[in-house]
Design a protein around this motif. Structure first.
Motif, PDB file in Angstrom:
ATOM      1  N   LYS A   1       0.833  -1.209   0.000  1.00 43.07           N
ATOM      2  CA  LYS A   1       0.000   0.000   0.000  1.00 43.07           C
ATOM      3  C   LYS A   1       0.865   1.256   0.000  1.00 43.07           C
ATOM      4  O   LYS A   1       0.542   2.244  -0.669  1.00 43.07           O
ATOM      5  CB  LYS A   1      -0.921  -0.004   1.222  1.00 43.07           C
ATOM      6  CG  LYS A   1      -1.959  -1.113   1.220  1.00 43.07           C
ATOM      7  CD  LYS A   1      -2.764  -1.114   2.520  1.00 43.07           C
ATOM      8  CE  LYS A   1      -3.709  -2.300   2.593  1.00 43.07           C
ATOM      9  NZ  LYS A   1      -4.462  -2.332   3.879  1.00 43.07           N
ATOM     10  N   ALA A   2       1.955   1.240   0.763  1.00 42.78           N
ATOM     11  CA  ALA A   2       2.833   2.406   0.839  1.00 42.78           C
ATOM     12  C   ALA A   2       3.484   2.696  -0.509  1.00 42.78           C
ATOM     13  O   ALA A   2       3.635   3.860  -0.892  1.00 42.78           O
ATOM     14  CB  ALA A   2       3.905   2.183   1.902  1.00 42.78           C
ATOM     15  N   TYR A   3       3.856   1.661  -1.237  1.00 42.04           N
ATOM     16  CA  TYR A   3       4.555   1.856  -2.512  1.00 42.04           C
ATOM     17  C   TYR A   3       3.596   2.161  -3.661  1.00 42.04           C
ATOM     18  O   TYR A   3       3.807   3.108  -4.422  1.00 42.04           O
ATOM     19  CB  TYR A   3       5.389   0.621  -2.845  1.00 42.04           C
ATOM     20  CG  TYR A   3       6.197   0.768  -4.115  1.00 42.04           C
ATOM     21  CD1 TYR A   3       7.060   1.842  -4.287  1.00 42.04           C
ATOM     22  CD2 TYR A   3       6.102  -0.167  -5.143  1.00 42.04           C
ATOM     23  CE1 TYR A   3       7.806   1.991  -5.448  1.00 42.04           C
ATOM     24  CE2 TYR A   3       6.844  -0.032  -6.304  1.00 42.04           C
ATOM     25  CZ  TYR A   3       7.693   1.054  -6.449  1.00 42.04           C
ATOM     26  OH  TYR A   3       8.421   1.200  -7.609  1.00 42.04           O
ATOM     27  N   PHE A   4       2.525   1.382  -3.767  1.00 39.93           N
ATOM     28  CA  PHE A   4       1.628   1.525  -4.913  1.00 39.93           C
ATOM     29  C   PHE A   4       0.487   2.506  -4.652  1.00 39.93           C
ATOM     30  O   PHE A   4      -0.199   2.921  -5.588  1.00 39.93           O
ATOM     31  CB  PHE A   4       1.062   0.160  -5.306  1.00 39.93           C
ATOM     32  CG  PHE A   4       2.078  -0.764  -5.908  1.00 39.93           C
ATOM     33  CD1 PHE A   4       2.536  -0.571  -7.203  1.00 39.93           C
ATOM     34  CD2 PHE A   4       2.593  -1.821  -5.174  1.00 39.93           C
ATOM     35  CE1 PHE A   4       3.477  -1.422  -7.760  1.00 39.93           C
ATOM     36  CE2 PHE A   4       3.538  -2.680  -5.718  1.00 39.93           C
ATOM     37  CZ  PHE A   4       3.983  -2.477  -7.013  1.00 39.93           C
ATOM     38  N   GLY A   5       0.260   2.850  -3.387  1.00 42.64           N
ATOM     39  CA  GLY A   5      -0.788   3.813  -3.070  1.00 42.64           C
ATOM     40  C   GLY A   5      -2.194   3.288  -3.248  1.00 42.64           C
ATOM     41  O   GLY A   5      -3.127   4.063  -3.476  1.00 42.64           O
ATOM     42  N   CYS A   6      -2.372   1.979  -3.161  1.00 42.59           N
ATOM     43  CA  CYS A   6      -3.702   1.388  -3.311  1.00 42.59           C
ATOM     44  C   CYS A   6      -3.834   0.204  -2.365  1.00 42.59           C
ATOM     45  O   CYS A   6      -2.849  -0.287  -1.812  1.00 42.59           O
ATOM     46  CB  CYS A   6      -3.939   0.941  -4.754  1.00 42.59           C
ATOM     47  SG  CYS A   6      -2.797  -0.339  -5.325  1.00 42.59           S
ATOM     48  N   GLU A   7      -5.057  -0.249  -2.182  1.00 50.14           N
ATOM     49  CA  GLU A   7      -5.300  -1.385  -1.304  1.00 50.14           C
ATOM     50  C   GLU A   7      -4.605  -2.639  -1.831  1.00 50.14           C
ATOM     51  O   GLU A   7      -4.450  -2.817  -3.044  1.00 50.14           O
ATOM     52  CB  GLU A   7      -6.801  -1.645  -1.176  1.00 50.14           C
ATOM     53  CG  GLU A   7      -7.538  -0.602  -0.349  1.00 50.14           C
ATOM     54  CD  GLU A   7      -7.047  -0.553   1.083  1.00 50.14           C
ATOM     55  OE1 GLU A   7      -6.883  -1.624   1.701  1.00 50.14           O
ATOM     56  OE2 GLU A   7      -6.814   0.561   1.591  1.00 50.14           O
ATOM     57  N   CYS A   8      -4.197  -3.483  -0.913  1.00 52.42           N
ATOM     58  CA  CYS A   8      -3.544  -4.739  -1.278  1.00 52.42           C
ATOM     59  C   CYS A   8      -4.549  -5.877  -1.154  1.00 52.42           C
ATOM     60  O   CYS A   8      -5.080  -6.136  -0.069  1.00 52.42           O
ATOM     61  CB  CYS A   8      -2.346  -4.993  -0.366  1.00 52.42           C
ATOM     62  SG  CYS A   8      -1.462  -6.524  -0.729  1.00 52.42           S
ATOM     63  N   SER A   9      -4.805  -6.558  -2.251  1.00 44.50           N
ATOM     64  CA  SER A   9      -5.772  -7.657  -2.250  1.00 44.50           C
ATOM     65  C   SER A   9      -5.098  -9.012  -2.064  1.00 44.50           C
ATOM     66  O   SER A   9      -5.746 -10.052  -2.166  1.00 44.50           O
ATOM     67  CB  SER A   9      -6.561  -7.657  -3.564  1.00 44.50           C
ATOM     68  OG  SER A   9      -5.684  -7.818  -4.672  1.00 44.50           O
ATOM     69  N   TYR A  10      -3.793  -8.996  -1.792  1.00 50.49           N
ATOM     70  CA  TYR A  10      -3.030 -10.238  -1.712  1.00 50.49           C
ATOM     71  C   TYR A  10      -2.766 -10.647  -0.266  1.00 50.49           C
ATOM     72  O   TYR A  10      -2.830  -9.834   0.652  1.00 50.49           O
ATOM     73  CB  TYR A  10      -1.690 -10.085  -2.429  1.00 50.49           C
ATOM     74  CG  TYR A  10      -1.803  -9.669  -3.871  1.00 50.49           C
ATOM     75  CD1 TYR A  10      -2.379 -10.509  -4.811  1.00 50.49           C
ATOM     76  CD2 TYR A  10      -1.328  -8.428  -4.290  1.00 50.49           C
ATOM     77  CE1 TYR A  10      -2.477 -10.134  -6.143  1.00 50.49           C
ATOM     78  CE2 TYR A  10      -1.419  -8.040  -5.615  1.00 50.49           C
ATOM     79  CZ  TYR A  10      -2.000  -8.900  -6.539  1.00 50.49           C
ATOM     80  OH  TYR A  10      -2.097  -8.523  -7.851  1.00 50.49           O
ATOM     81  N   GLU A  11      -2.449 -11.922  -0.110  1.00 49.09           N
ATOM     82  CA  GLU A  11      -2.060 -12.468   1.182  1.00 49.09           C
ATOM     83  C   GLU A  11      -0.766 -13.254   1.011  1.00 49.09           C
ATOM     84  O   GLU A  11      -0.525 -13.859  -0.043  1.00 49.09           O
ATOM     85  CB  GLU A  11      -3.138 -13.398   1.746  1.00 49.09           C
ATOM     86  CG  GLU A  11      -4.506 -12.759   1.936  1.00 49.09           C
ATOM     87  CD  GLU A  11      -4.572 -11.831   3.139  1.00 49.09           C
ATOM     88  OE1 GLU A  11      -3.663 -11.901   3.999  1.00 49.09           O
ATOM     89  OE2 GLU A  11      -5.530 -11.040   3.216  1.00 49.09           O
TER      90      GLU A  11
END
Length: 252
Positions: free
Chosen positions: A176-186
């Protein structure tokens, strides 16, 4: 992506035990000043957290340890790895190391001898499941306030559920910090050992402050979508990556 830097000196290279902060300082010195200052002071932000999104290995060559003086002596050549998902960080380090003259590491004067880009093992990452070896200790912790108001840090072991859970949460925050979007991965991580011989204690020394950090080496199974797996392998697992923790390499 990761690179290997090899330095030489005109004499033996002597470093204090707990030299991680010296390597960290050299890495910042190899970046352009403005970018280095911003990365150091701000990093990549997510809520109240700041991530530098790089990690590095210990010195790959074996040195002689003088325990009484807390000094490690190497021959006149040393090398170490730097890993990051941020392309400009590695490009600047590689370019500035080549065009620069002498570099300081502790009290040593070094010159660059070689810069190389390491294999990415995409054929394994594409499967979404890899076995990795921890080149530097993987560390995750929680800090508590005791009844008398003191701060206490608890370091988790790979045999506790919190170890995997916190590494996954940390990885998602980095995304999230790098791409600026929610992370849908685990991300899941499982130790492939059952004893405590891989527990490692390291000292991070910054100026006059000495911090004791407990982490774990050994082999681990990682599972995640390839794009997330690739990102976190480059960024580092767990906490304190930019202090030289959580760097792993793919074994199979």
């Amino acid at each position: 992506m990761r690179i290997k830097l090899e330095f030489i000196s005109d004499s033996e290279i002597k470093l204090r035990s707990g030299y991680n902060s010296l390597i960290q300082g050299l890495i910042y010195d190899l970046l352009d000043y403005v970018d280095a200052k911003k990365l150091h002071d701000e990093g990549f932000k997510f809520e109240k957290r700041e991530f530098r999104l790089f990690s590095f290995s210990e010195i790959l060559e074996r040195g002689y340890v003088n325990k009484s003086e807390h000094v490690i002596t190497f021959d006149n050549k040393i090398s170490f790895l730097i890993s990051s998902p941020v392309e400009w960080i590695l490009k600047q380090i590689a370019l500035n190391s080549i065009v620069g003259d002498d570099f300081k590491l502790g009290g040593n004067s070094l010159r660059i001898n070689a810069v190389s880009v390491l294999k990415s093992f995409e054929e394994f990452i594409a499967k979404g499941s890899v076995v990795v070896k921890a080149l530097t200790p993987i560390e995750v912790h929680s800090t508590f306030i005791t009844a008398n108001g003191a701060r206490k840090t608890y370091f988790y072991t790979p045999f506790e559920n919190e170890f995997s859970e916190l590494i996954n949460k940390n990885a998602r925050k980095k995304w999230k910090a790098y791409f600026g979007c929610e992370c849908s991965y685990e991300l899941s991580i499982k130790p492939l050992f059952k004893d405590k011989k891989y527990e490692t204690i390291r000292y991070f020394i910054k100026k006059d402050k000495k911090t004791i950090i407990k982490g774990w080496k050994g082999l681990y199974m990682l599972n995640a979508k390839p794009e997330f797996l690739r990102f976190i392998l480059d960024a580092g697992l767990g906490s304190r990556n930019s202090q030289g923790f959580g760097l792993v390499e793919i074994v199979r």
